[in-house]
Design an enzyme around this catalytic site. Structure first.
Site, PDB file in Angstrom:
ATOM      1  N   TYR A 156     -79.980 -22.718  -0.772  1.00  0.00           N
ATOM      2  CA  TYR A 156     -80.010 -21.558  -1.663  1.00  0.00           C
ATOM      3  C   TYR A 156     -79.989 -21.967  -3.123  1.00  0.00           C
ATOM      4  O   TYR A 156     -79.222 -22.847  -3.518  1.00  0.00           O
ATOM      5  CB  TYR A 156     -78.799 -20.657  -1.407  1.00  0.00           C
ATOM      6  CG  TYR A 156     -78.957 -19.775  -0.192  1.00  0.00           C
ATOM      7  CD1 TYR A 156     -79.994 -18.844  -0.118  1.00  0.00           C
ATOM      8  CD2 TYR A 156     -78.063 -19.861   0.865  1.00  0.00           C
ATOM      9  CE1 TYR A 156     -80.129 -18.022   0.989  1.00  0.00           C
ATOM     10  CE2 TYR A 156     -78.184 -19.042   1.973  1.00  0.00           C
ATOM     11  CZ  TYR A 156     -79.221 -18.127   2.037  1.00  0.00           C
ATOM     12  OH  TYR A 156     -79.357 -17.320   3.122  1.00  0.00           O
TER      13      TYR A 156
ATOM     14  N   LYS B 287     -47.060 -16.183  10.916  1.00  0.00           N
ATOM     15  CA  LYS B 287     -47.908 -15.068  10.463  1.00  0.00           C
ATOM     16  C   LYS B 287     -49.348 -15.537  10.261  1.00  0.00           C
ATOM     17  O   LYS B 287     -49.609 -16.750  10.275  1.00  0.00           O
ATOM     18  CB  LYS B 287     -47.337 -14.508   9.160  1.00  0.00           C
ATOM     19  CG  LYS B 287     -47.262 -15.542   8.043  1.00  0.00           C
ATOM     20  CD  LYS B 287     -46.484 -15.049   6.836  1.00  0.00           C
ATOM     21  CE  LYS B 287     -46.401 -16.143   5.792  1.00  0.00           C
ATOM     22  NZ  LYS B 287     -45.695 -15.718   4.578  1.00  0.00           N
TER      23      LYS B 287
HETATM   24  C1  LIG Z   1     -44.966 -16.972   4.402  1.00  0.00           C
HETATM   25  C2  LIG Z   1     -43.515 -16.925   4.191  1.00  0.00           C
HETATM   26  C3  LIG Z   1     -42.725 -18.062   4.416  1.00  0.00           C
HETATM   27  C4  LIG Z   1     -43.321 -19.431   4.690  1.00  0.00           C
HETATM   28  O1  LIG Z   1     -43.708 -19.969   3.439  1.00  0.00           O
HETATM   29  P1  LIG Z   1     -44.440 -21.389   3.297  1.00  0.00           P
HETATM   30  O2  LIG Z   1     -44.615 -21.531   1.831  1.00  0.00           O
HETATM   31  O3  LIG Z   1     -45.728 -21.269   4.012  1.00  0.00           O
HETATM   32  O4  LIG Z   1     -43.552 -22.407   3.886  1.00  0.00           O
HETATM   33  C5  LIG Z   1     -41.364 -17.928   4.314  1.00  0.00           C
HETATM   34  N1  LIG Z   1     -40.793 -16.736   3.982  1.00  0.00           N
HETATM   35  C6  LIG Z   1     -41.518 -15.640   3.738  1.00  0.00           C
HETATM   36  C7  LIG Z   1     -40.832 -14.375   3.366  1.00  0.00           C
HETATM   37  C8  LIG Z   1     -42.902 -15.691   3.809  1.00  0.00           C
HETATM   38  O5  LIG Z   1     -43.628 -14.602   3.531  1.00  0.00           O
END
Ligand SMILES: *Cc1c(COP(=O)(O)O)cnc(C)c1O
Length: 353
Positions: A253, A43
């Site tokens: 800045y 994702k």
């Molecule tokens: C993002 C996510 C993961 C992966 O989690 P990490 O902490 O990045 O390993 C697994 N399961 C779900 C439901 C998630 O949203």
């Protein structure tokens, strides 16, 4: 547009992505998952690095089960190579149903409404279900499962998500026990609980499938991963200019830095619009070989200044590496490793090597 001006030359900011490290990180996480299969979260554009390339590399390493958050992310990955599964974590809204029917991806149903929608309009195709065991974010409740909400649904994977897997707290065991308790209500269904950190909590947490994300991309979710998980992303930035700051002159800045004595500066093509956050102001560093070059003054949107007193030969057009070792960078910037990765902007030239 004349051909001669088409296409900009390679930009002054580069993200080099190490395929081998990504594949090795998955293999380590898969081995740590014991008899459970290891999936992969891709994702948020593969945690900022590039979802399509990450998926391809991970599939070559042996991963079969992938997770994205939204249908738009699923579209980006279509068509899927055969033998791969793609799960959409945020479920299906009414307006997603047409796409969900057409795409080779399945929803993770999160609410009783979504379960109903999929039953009535989803043609009873395979789906997954998220069960809330204490995070109180997404998912149907344990009691909804117990009262038969999923009966007759073509659910082939139930998931839950750990709230505190990166800590040693009692809540992990509480969530584990609640999740194990639903097993009897979903016979024949695969079960999945652990994210990257959860994998290191041990066998009880592995069930049938694990879902690492962060650690694939080089994040150290728990101390157990130290020395096993390798960095995947490397940042290099080009010097746009070299200049001398005279004693008494200020930089950038709000003039947050004033030179006590003359100082040699280099201005880099990198800033918070690229995900190099303001927290690195006066704290981050670049590297020229082994030589550390500290960030001076405030990081701005597109530019960052470093002190190059230690590198008299470095000049306009040369490149330096940015120290982006995730645990350390997280400490320095006050951002999480997740934020550091997913914040990497789209002005980087991403090179998979
Ligand atoms: C993002 C996510 C993961 C992966 O989690 P990490 O902490 O990045 O390993 C697994 N399961 C779900 C439901 C998630 O949203």
């Amino acid at each position: 547009m004349p051909d001669s001006v088409k296409g900009a030359p390679a930009g002054p900011l580069r993200l080099t992505l190490d395929c081998q490290a990504l594949a090795d990180n998955w293999r380590w996480l898969a081995a740590q998952s014991g008899t459970a299969q290891a999936g992969a979260a891709v994702k948020a554009n593969g945690y900022g690095l590039g979802a399509a390339e990450a998926l391809k590399t991970l599939a070559e390493a042996g991963a079969r089960v992938f997770f994205v958050a939204t249908w738009a992310e699923a579209v980006e990955l279509a068509p899927l190579a055969s033998g791969l599964e793609l799960h959409v974590l945020h479920g299906v809204r009414d307006e997603d149903m047409a796409l969900a029917g057409a795409l080779d991806a399945r929803p993770v149903l999160n609410s009783a409404d979504q379960v109903r929608r999929w039953r009535e309009q989803g043609g009873n195709r395979p789906c997954s279900v998220m069960v809330d065991t204490g995070m109180n974010r997404l998912g149907i409740s344990v009691s909804e499962v117990a009262s038969g909400l999923l009966q007759g649904l073509n659910c082939d994977l139930v998931l839950s998500h750990l709230a505190c897997a990166d800590e040693d707290v009692a809540m992990n065991r509480v969530q584990l026990d609640r999740f194990a308790g639903i097993g009897a209500h979903v016979p024949g269904c695969r079960m999945s609980l652990a994210n990257s950190a959860g994998i290191s909590l041990g066998r009880d947490y592995h069930f049938d499938l694990t879902r690492p994300g962060l650690s694939l991309y080089g994040g150290i979710a728990r101390p157990e991963a130290q020395g096993h998980i390798r960095p995947v992303a490397r940042i290099d930035a080009q010097l746009l200019q070299r200049r001398t700051l005279l004693a008494g002159e200020s930089l950038g800045y709000n003039a947050t830095f004033t030179a006590a004595q003359p100082m040699e500066l280099a201005i880099l093509n990198l800033g918070y619009a690229d995900g190099y956050w303001r927290g690195f102001s006066g704290r981050g560093r670049a590297l020229a070989g082994d030589v550390a070059l500290p960030v001076m003054g405030r990081v701005s949107m597109d530019l960052t200044a470093i002190c190059v007193d230690a590198m008299p030969t470095l000049r306009e057009g040369d490149w330096v590496q940015i120290d982006f070792e995730l645990s350390h960078a997280a400490q320095l910037s006050g951002m999480s490793q997740y934020e550091l990765l997913t914040g990497l902007g789209n002005r980087f030239e991403r090179r998979w090597a």
